[in-house]
Design an enzyme around this catalytic site. Structure first.
Site, PDB file in Angstrom:
ATOM      1  N   HIS A 172      -5.288 -13.812  -4.030  1.00 14.27           N
ATOM      2  CA  HIS A 172      -4.989 -13.446  -2.649  1.00 14.27           C
ATOM      3  C   HIS A 172      -3.544 -12.986  -2.539  1.00 14.27           C
ATOM      4  O   HIS A 172      -2.727 -13.211  -3.447  1.00 14.27           O
ATOM      5  CB  HIS A 172      -5.239 -14.626  -1.699  1.00 14.27           C
ATOM      6  CG  HIS A 172      -4.441 -15.856  -2.027  1.00 14.27           C
ATOM      7  ND1 HIS A 172      -3.136 -16.025  -1.630  1.00 14.27           N
ATOM      8  CD2 HIS A 172      -4.770 -16.976  -2.738  1.00 14.27           C
ATOM      9  CE1 HIS A 172      -2.690 -17.196  -2.062  1.00 14.27           C
ATOM     10  NE2 HIS A 172      -3.659 -17.797  -2.740  1.00 14.27           N
ATOM     11  N   ASP A 197       3.797  -1.609  -6.968  1.00  9.49           N
ATOM     12  CA  ASP A 197       5.026  -2.008  -6.284  1.00  9.49           C
ATOM     13  C   ASP A 197       4.818  -3.217  -5.381  1.00  9.49           C
ATOM     14  O   ASP A 197       5.733  -4.017  -5.181  1.00  9.49           O
ATOM     15  CB  ASP A 197       5.566  -0.835  -5.460  1.00  9.49           C
ATOM     16  CG  ASP A 197       6.107   0.282  -6.344  1.00  9.49           C
ATOM     17  OD1 ASP A 197       6.584  -0.032  -7.449  1.00  9.49           O
ATOM     18  OD2 ASP A 197       6.041   1.452  -5.942  1.00  9.49           O
ATOM     19  N   ARG A 304      -7.810   1.772   3.333  1.00  8.63           N
ATOM     20  CA  ARG A 304      -7.845   1.325   1.945  1.00  8.63           C
ATOM     21  C   ARG A 304      -9.181   1.634   1.273  1.00  8.63           C
ATOM     22  O   ARG A 304      -9.260   1.770   0.058  1.00  8.63           O
ATOM     23  CB  ARG A 304      -7.549  -0.174   1.856  1.00  8.63           C
ATOM     24  CG  ARG A 304      -6.073  -0.494   2.011  1.00  8.63           C
ATOM     25  CD  ARG A 304      -5.742  -1.934   1.704  1.00  8.63           C
ATOM     26  NE  ARG A 304      -4.306  -2.123   1.558  1.00  8.63           N
ATOM     27  CZ  ARG A 304      -3.642  -2.011   0.422  1.00  8.63           C
ATOM     28  NH1 ARG A 304      -4.287  -1.692  -0.684  1.00  8.63           N
ATOM     29  NH2 ARG A 304      -2.336  -2.200   0.371  1.00  8.63           N
TER      30      ARG A 304
END
Length: 531
Positions: A172, A197, A304
């Site tokens: 998570h 990143d 996403r």
């Protein structure tokens, strides 16, 4: 190098790929060289000479068995050959490193043993190399290849270099950060993150936060002097964006990054702290962007499900919206640094600008400590306001494969400053010209609507906060809103943007940013000059 200089030079004639070679080891220069030597006697190195720095040798292995090579007649005359293999770094194009190996053969077992022991002794004297690492793997980032990349490419190299690891596969968000706050990190020589990143940012926040906690530093205080961490961070690129890796190594290649970790490279980079009302919001090492890049990342978060193409889609959508935002910026110019954003001097391995700037900052801190002078009080803040399409602050070039120069090609990794780039309101066509210049060699700052400053601190307040803090402007606001309502074609900004903080969305109408010089160390050396 430790005891490297104490070892005696070695010169021998050994066999490499069925060819007689002269081999020399010069501990004083930390260099292993070999070249063809057709005759048994001494010979001078020619144009075909090969060499490797001892510091770039991964491991040395004893080879017990004789490999079945197609041999020349001379090879068959060698009885009971003995051998050792040197695993090394090999440079290829575009800053990439590859694992390579060379095997040296000899009929003299004692000679092989001497070479083996000498080389191993030199490697053991390299104290900067990690022996035990904590590895965080993000299995979901990018194309979901993090675990496969680590197991296929990185793990075998770590095993070869005798590096032991403890692996945590994250389940998570913020698990890596939380873990670093909870565990004892004293037994580790570094932290490795496998991902993009976002994963690096988690580890960065965990490492910095844990260090300040142990030192009793309150990170919520904007003027707090943060304590650098002794733990280095390694980045194995496996994300949708690998900006930090690309800007510090020169490529987003997993094998290259693994080799930098193995040989123990170390690079100190700047970190910016971002505060609002005496509360730490986040740390940033690459991009802090408001307006265009803030809107882009906010929109992409909702998409996403589209995968990596979401960045292109959101980028086009944000560009077409052509939204601008009003606000006020105040900044403290970086007087200590010897560079400037347009000096055509990129940050490279062993950077002179970073070294000199660090020394200058340390001198200023000493003077302030002894009460001789306070540099910040002596320097003058500059203030500017207006309508901006984008406000970008970069601690590094922010280079990537699509933009090899990055957002600020001559930004430095460890000079204690950030390049503050202001893109004022302009036509959509001119803004497109500005964006296109990020993909070629032209100067993207050479526009009348673009300003760039090298700063060590800055504050930003959006117009909405200014209006809310000043009740006397209420009538003017209503009048402003009525004008926009009466003219539907008006493109005035009636909302505020979000911040793009190293690829994460950050909502804050006002921020206070301070650059902390060389606060964290990476397993990297900076981008090398290519010959």
């Amino acid at each position: 190098m430790g005891a490297m200089g104490a070892a005696e030079p070695l010169h021998s004639v050994l066999w490499v790929k069925r060819r007689r070679c002269a081999v020399s080891l010069e501990p004083a220069r930390a260099l292993l060289r070999w070249w063809r030597s057709p005759e048994p006697g001494p010979s001078a190195p020619g144009a075909d000479a090969r060499s490797v720095l001892v510091s770039e040798i991964i491991a040395v292995e004893e080879k017990d068995d004789c490999e079945k090579h197609a041999s020349s007649g001379r090879w068959h005359k060698m009885e009971n050959p003995f051998a050792f293999t040197v695993h090394r770094v090999k440079r290829v194009r575009h800053h990439r490193w590859k694992w390579a190996r060379v095997t040296f053969w000899s009929a003299d077992e004692q000679l092989c043993h001497l070479w083996l022991q000498t080389l191993r002794g030199l490697l053991e004297s390299l104290t900067s190399r990690p022996k035990h690492l904590l590895v965080f793997i993000n299995p979901f980032g990018g194309k979901g290849q993090g675990k496969r990349i680590y197991e296929k490419t990185v793990a075998p190299l770590f095993t070869l270099a005798s590096i032991t690891t403890e692996i945590i596969i994250t389940e998570h968000a913020n698990q890596a950060k939380e873990t670093l706050y909870e565990i004892n990190t004293d037994s580790y020589d570094g932290i490795v993150c496998v991902g993009g990143d976002g994963m690096f940012s988690e580890v960065l926040h965990g490492v910095i936060g844990r260090t300040q906690q142990s030192a009793g530093i309150d990170p919520n205080h904007p003027r707090a002097v943060l304590v650098p961490s002794t733990l280095r961070i390694g980045i194995i690129p496996a994300g949708s964006t690998d900006c930090v890796c690309y800007s510090t190594v020169g490529t987003n290649d997993a094998e290259t990054s693994a080799l930098h970790i193995i040989i123990g490279d170390s690079l100190a980079i700047d970190v910016s702290s971002v505060h609002y009302h005496n509360t730490l919001l986040r740390y940033s090492v690459s991009l802090l962007g408001y307006g265009f890049y803030g809107d882009l990342i906010k929109d992409s978060e909702k998409k996403r499900w589209m995968g990596l193409v979401r960045y292109d889609f959101s980028g086009l959508k944000t560009f077409l919206s052509h939204q601008y935002y009003e606000g006020t910026l105040s900044f403290l110019p970086a007087q200590h640094t010897v560079g400037s954003p347009r000096d055509n001097k990129p940050c490279r391995a062993g950077c002179f600008v970073c070294r000199q700037s660090k020394q200058q900052l340390e001198e200023e801190e000493k003077k302030a400590l002894y009460g001789l002078e306070n540099a910040e009080e002596m320097e003058e803040w500059q203030v500017t306001c207006g309508k901006f399409l984008a406000i970008n602050a970069t601690n590094m070039s922010c280079a990537c494969p699509r933009s090899p120069g990055g957002l600020s090609p001559f930004a430095h990794l460890g000079d204690g400053s950030s390049d503050l780039i202001l893109i004022r309101k302009c036509s959509r066509f001119n803004f497109l010209r500005f964006l296109i210049r990020h993909t070629n060699q032209e100067d993207q700052f050479d526009f009348t609507f673009v300003e760039v400053y090298r700063v060590k601190k800055f504050h930003f307040t959006s117009k909405h906060v200014e209006d809310e803090d000043n009740d006397s402007k209420e009538q003017e606001k209503q009048k402003f809103g009525k004008i926009c309502k009466d003219r539907p074609s008006c493109t005035c900004s009636a909302s505020r943007s979000s911040w793009n903080c190293d690829g994460e969305v950050m909502h804050s109408p006002a921020i206070e940013v301070r650059v902390h010089c060389q606060l964290v160390r990476l397993f990297a050396r900076g981008i090398e000059e290519e010959s």
